[in-house]
Design an enzyme around this catalytic site. Structure first.
Site, PDB file in Angstrom:
ATOM      1  N   HIS A   1      31.144  78.301  61.852  1.00 18.14           N
ATOM      2  CA  HIS A   1      31.027  76.845  61.894  1.00 18.14           C
ATOM      3  C   HIS A   1      30.545  76.312  60.544  1.00 18.14           C
ATOM      4  CE1 HIS A   1      26.859  78.067  62.616  1.00 18.14           C
ATOM      5  NE2 HIS A   1      26.524  76.894  62.089  1.00 18.14           N
TER       6      HIS A   1
ATOM      7  N   HIS B   1      29.801  74.108  53.586  1.00 25.97           N
ATOM      8  CA  HIS B   1      30.227  75.485  53.343  1.00 25.97           C
ATOM      9  C   HIS B   1      30.331  76.222  54.673  1.00 25.97           C
ATOM     10  CE1 HIS B   1      25.869  75.713  53.707  1.00 25.97           C
ATOM     11  NE2 HIS B   1      26.047  76.965  54.117  1.00 25.97           N
TER      12      HIS B   1
END
EC number: 3.1.4.58
Length: 171
Positions: free
Chosen positions: A35, A118
């Site tokens: 995620h 990120h």
């Protein structure tokens, strides 16, 4: 409950190849836990979920597409604590994260200092390196159609975290 707001990412073969190329002591992020975190909330009371969901609804953007590209390290390449994949087309993510951060600060949540979207793939538990780093440093790992944001509960276990959806917000 230990909670965060995130965009789930599918597990691409190239991510698996990157993880297999990590040498040294590292905790790999499991396939089902991939995620991009928009905001880590920490321990919260369940009664706050509806307020948080409303804030995410207010901050949502139209669905969009991102590309997972390149590899980076936190804090830096010489002292690796986290190995991550970069996000191309991250502007909508930053827009949502900033909005969520600002509105949640009014509920007493701590403000983010410098948000960098990120995808974490591993956390170093000692010295680590990547075999064939040149192959991965600019690699395009895959594209993702982002259609929803989730509020997730994280239960820490000795084998790693277990994530559960608390709320799903469609974009």
């Amino acid at each position: 409950m230990r909670t965060f707001i995130a965009i789930e990412i599918p597990f691409f073969r190239e991510i698996e190849e990157l993880q297999k190329s990590i040498e040294g002591r590292a905790k790999l992020v499991e396939e089902e836990n991939m995620h991009i975190t928009l905001k880590f909330l920490g321990e919260i009371e369940e009664k706050l979920i509806e307020k948080i969901k409303k804030i995410v609804e207010e901050c949502k953007v139209d669905k969009f597409k991102i590309s997972l590209q390149g590899v980076g390290f936190f804090p830096n390449e010489r002292y690796i604590r986290v190995i991550w994949i970069g996000i191309d087309g991250y502007e909508p993510i930053v827009k949502m994260a900033k909005c969520i951060d600002e509105k949640l600060s009014k509920l007493g949540f701590e403000r983010e200092k410098g948000y960098v979207p990120h995808l974490t793939v591993a956390r170093a538990k000692g010295r680590v390196s990547i075999m064939n780093y040149d192959r991965f440093k600019n690699l395009k790992f895959g594209e993702v159609d982002v259609r929803e944001v989730k509020i997730k509960n994280s239960t820490l276990t000795p084998k790693g975290p277990i994530y559960e959806d608390v709320a799903v917000i469609q974009l």
